[in-house]
Write an enzyme that holds these catalytic residues in place. Structure first.
Site, PDB file in Angstrom:
ATOM      1  N   CYS A   1       7.817 -16.375  32.920  1.00 23.31           N
ATOM      2  CA  CYS A   1       7.001 -15.334  32.292  1.00 23.31           C
ATOM      3  C   CYS A   1       5.628 -15.931  32.018  1.00 23.31           C
ATOM      4  O   CYS A   1       5.522 -16.916  31.280  1.00 23.31           O
ATOM      5  CB  CYS A   1       7.654 -14.854  31.004  1.00 23.31           C
ATOM      6  SG  CYS A   1       6.616 -13.724  30.043  1.00 23.31           S
ATOM      7  N   GLY A   2       4.593 -15.369  32.598  1.00 23.08           N
ATOM      8  CA  GLY A   2       3.250 -15.927  32.448  1.00 23.08           C
ATOM      9  C   GLY A   2       2.723 -15.855  31.030  1.00 23.08           C
ATOM     10  O   GLY A   2       2.208 -16.839  30.492  1.00 23.08           O
ATOM     11  N   ASN A   3       2.835 -14.682  30.405  1.00 26.84           N
ATOM     12  CA  ASN A   3       2.370 -14.568  29.020  1.00 26.84           C
ATOM     13  C   ASN A   3       3.208 -15.453  28.097  1.00 26.84           C
ATOM     14  O   ASN A   3       2.689 -16.075  27.165  1.00 26.84           O
ATOM     15  CB  ASN A   3       2.452 -13.108  28.558  1.00 26.84           C
ATOM     16  CG  ASN A   3       1.420 -12.234  29.240  1.00 26.84           C
ATOM     17  OD1 ASN A   3       0.352 -12.691  29.623  1.00 26.84           O
ATOM     18  ND2 ASN A   3       1.749 -10.959  29.409  1.00 26.84           N
TER      19      ASN A   3
ATOM     20  N   CYS B   1       2.016  -8.294  31.241  1.00 25.93           N
ATOM     21  CA  CYS B   1       2.926  -9.163  31.983  1.00 25.93           C
ATOM     22  C   CYS B   1       2.073 -10.146  32.771  1.00 25.93           C
ATOM     23  O   CYS B   1       1.313  -9.737  33.662  1.00 25.93           O
ATOM     24  CB  CYS B   1       3.823  -8.350  32.910  1.00 25.93           C
ATOM     25  SG  CYS B   1       4.913  -9.360  33.947  1.00 25.93           S
ATOM     26  N   GLY B   2       2.180 -11.434  32.440  1.00 26.85           N
ATOM     27  CA  GLY B   2       1.338 -12.436  33.077  1.00 26.85           C
ATOM     28  C   GLY B   2       1.643 -12.629  34.547  1.00 26.85           C
ATOM     29  O   GLY B   2       0.732 -12.655  35.390  1.00 26.85           O
ATOM     30  N   THR B   3       2.940 -12.744  34.904  1.00 25.23           N
ATOM     31  CA  THR B   3       3.270 -12.886  36.322  1.00 25.23           C
ATOM     32  C   THR B   3       3.002 -11.580  37.065  1.00 25.23           C
ATOM     33  O   THR B   3       2.673 -11.592  38.252  1.00 25.23           O
ATOM     34  CB  THR B   3       4.737 -13.322  36.514  1.00 25.23           C
ATOM     35  OG1 THR B   3       5.605 -12.407  35.839  1.00 25.23           O
ATOM     36  CG2 THR B   3       4.953 -14.734  35.987  1.00 25.23           C
TER      37      THR B   3
ATOM     38  N   ASN C   1       2.394  -8.920  24.706  1.00 21.87           N
ATOM     39  CA  ASN C   1       3.733  -9.261  25.195  1.00 21.87           C
ATOM     40  C   ASN C   1       4.308 -10.247  24.172  1.00 21.87           C
ATOM     41  O   ASN C   1       3.897 -11.406  24.120  1.00 21.87           O
ATOM     42  CB  ASN C   1       3.587  -9.902  26.570  1.00 21.87           C
ATOM     43  CG  ASN C   1       4.835  -9.901  27.426  1.00 21.87           C
ATOM     44  OD1 ASN C   1       4.836 -10.514  28.485  1.00 21.87           O
ATOM     45  ND2 ASN C   1       5.891  -9.242  27.018  1.00 21.87           N
TER      46      ASN C   1
ATOM     47  N   ASN D   1      15.624 -12.626  28.108  1.00 22.93           N
ATOM     48  CA  ASN D   1      15.121 -11.269  27.971  1.00 22.93           C
ATOM     49  C   ASN D   1      15.850 -10.528  26.863  1.00 22.93           C
ATOM     50  O   ASN D   1      16.907 -10.959  26.373  1.00 22.93           O
ATOM     51  CB  ASN D   1      15.287 -10.516  29.296  1.00 22.93           C
ATOM     52  CG  ASN D   1      14.437 -11.089  30.399  1.00 22.93           C
ATOM     53  OD1 ASN D   1      13.231 -11.264  30.241  1.00 22.93           O
ATOM     54  ND2 ASN D   1      15.046 -11.401  31.534  1.00 22.93           N
TER      55      ASN D   1
ATOM     56  N   GLU E   1       9.100  -3.956  33.045  1.00 25.10           N
ATOM     57  CA  GLU E   1       9.675  -5.290  33.192  1.00 25.10           C
ATOM     58  C   GLU E   1      11.197  -5.272  33.278  1.00 25.10           C
ATOM     59  O   GLU E   1      11.877  -4.690  32.442  1.00 25.10           O
ATOM     60  CB  GLU E   1       9.253  -6.191  32.024  1.00 25.10           C
ATOM     61  CG  GLU E   1       7.813  -6.659  32.122  1.00 25.10           C
ATOM     62  CD  GLU E   1       7.564  -7.929  31.330  1.00 25.10           C
ATOM     63  OE1 GLU E   1       8.407  -8.856  31.394  1.00 25.10           O
ATOM     64  OE2 GLU E   1       6.533  -7.992  30.640  1.00 25.10           O
ATOM     65  N   ARG E   2      11.679  -5.930  34.323  1.00 24.15           N
ATOM     66  CA  ARG E   2      13.107  -6.205  34.458  1.00 24.15           C
ATOM     67  C   ARG E   2      13.565  -7.063  33.280  1.00 24.15           C
ATOM     68  O   ARG E   2      12.883  -7.992  32.884  1.00 24.15           O
ATOM     69  CB  ARG E   2      13.338  -6.954  35.780  1.00 24.15           C
ATOM     70  CG  ARG E   2      14.769  -7.303  36.095  1.00 24.15           C
ATOM     71  CD  ARG E   2      14.878  -8.236  37.290  1.00 24.15           C
ATOM     72  NE  ARG E   2      14.384  -9.574  37.005  1.00 24.15           N
ATOM     73  CZ  ARG E   2      14.632 -10.651  37.757  1.00 24.15           C
ATOM     74  NH1 ARG E   2      15.361 -10.532  38.852  1.00 24.15           N
ATOM     75  NH2 ARG E   2      14.139 -11.825  37.430  1.00 24.15           N
TER      76      ARG E   2
END
Length: 281
Positions: A74-76, A214-216, A12, A65, A204-205
């Site tokens: 965003c987790g990542n 995607c982390g989350t 990501n 984005n 992903e939105r």
């Protein structure tokens, strides 16, 4: 010229901009995201991360984005900006706290890996096993917010191709009757068995495409699987770009306290030319 740092968390990928002097406003950063994140035509990335000053934490993380919209979390990306902040001296200690629109995040940098303590996830209204369809695709889903909205679909069988995941993911993401603010769509299957981990593909939105990780989304998938009784509180989540480990602790008032551990690779320092910022199509 604008200086960017290219990083990725399990594939990501992001461009990170130091805005600690607040030289760039929101409109400018949104335009940079749309211009610089174009693949093949410009630098290419899933989004832009921005480090800004904070009155209450070590710094503030902002996410723009690829379509120019500002995301909550965003987790990542949070792992990447934590390592960036430590390496650049924005955070003086490998253990830090930073702001996001989705809540404060605690991070510990351990070399090229980062452990995040994410904001508590409210599971009091967690929607599990709701039914819906798009076209000829019938599915059951869970819906929850992990900084950003996530839909989790436990697949009975995998789809035949990436293009099919892209098509179905986009169609579900656009179901504003179900998700008024849109949603990230996570397709989840067991890795042989659920106790061996989850395999997750995310549409992903904001990126409006499949991403390598995607982390989350990994966290949301782990939360849904745990609350459905499919896994224990420590879940290995395998994305196409790599492994995220999610650990869940019970919190007060029907919350879960998630930790997310994964890689944060430092790729390059890039000076973007004016041509990279030219008006996009």
């Amino acid at each position: 010229m604008i200086l960017c740092t290219k990083m990725n968390g399990n594939g990501n990928d992001f461009l990170i901009i130091d805005n600690m002097d607040l030289r760039y406003d929101k409109e400018t950063l949104s335009g940079y995201a749309q211009a610089l994140c174009r693949r093949r035509e410009s630098l290419g990335a899933d989004g832009i991360l921005v480090a800004e000053p904070s009155e209450v934490c070590d710094f503030k993380m902002r996410l723009f984005n690829r379509d120019g919209s500002e995301g909550e979390m965003c987790g990542n990306g949070a792992r990447c900006i934590a390592r960036y902040a430590f390496l650049k001296g924005i955070a003086n200690d490998p253990a830090m706290v930073f702001e996001t629109l989705g809540g404060s995040v605690e991070a510990v940098v351990k070399g090229s890996r980062v452990v995040l303590k994410l904001a508590p996830v409210d599971v009091s209204g967690l929607l599990l096993n709701a039914g819906a369809s798009v076209g000829d695709y019938d599915f059951s889903y869970a819906f929850l917010t992990v900084g950003v909205p996530h839909t989790v679909i436990f697949e009975k069988e995998k789809l035949e191709s990436e293009d099919r995941y892209r098509e179905i993911g986009r169609s579900i993401r656009m179901r504003t009757d179900l998700f008024p603010e849109g949603s990230n769509i996570n397709f989840v299957s067991q890795r042989g068995s659920f106790d061996k981990g989850l395999e997750v593909i995310t549409y992903e939105r904001g990126v409006e495409d499949l991403t390598l990780s995607c982390g989350t989304g990994s966290t949301a998938s782990a939360v849904a699987a745990f609350k459905a009784g499919l896994t224990g509180p420590v879940v290995d989540v395998y994305n196409p770009g790599g492994l995220n480990r999610v650990s869940l602790l019970e919190g007060p008032s029907e919350t879960l306290l998630p930790e997310l551990e994964g890689g944060a690779s430092y790729i390059a320092e890039i000076e973007a030319s004016e041509e990279a910022l030219e008006k996009y199509n």
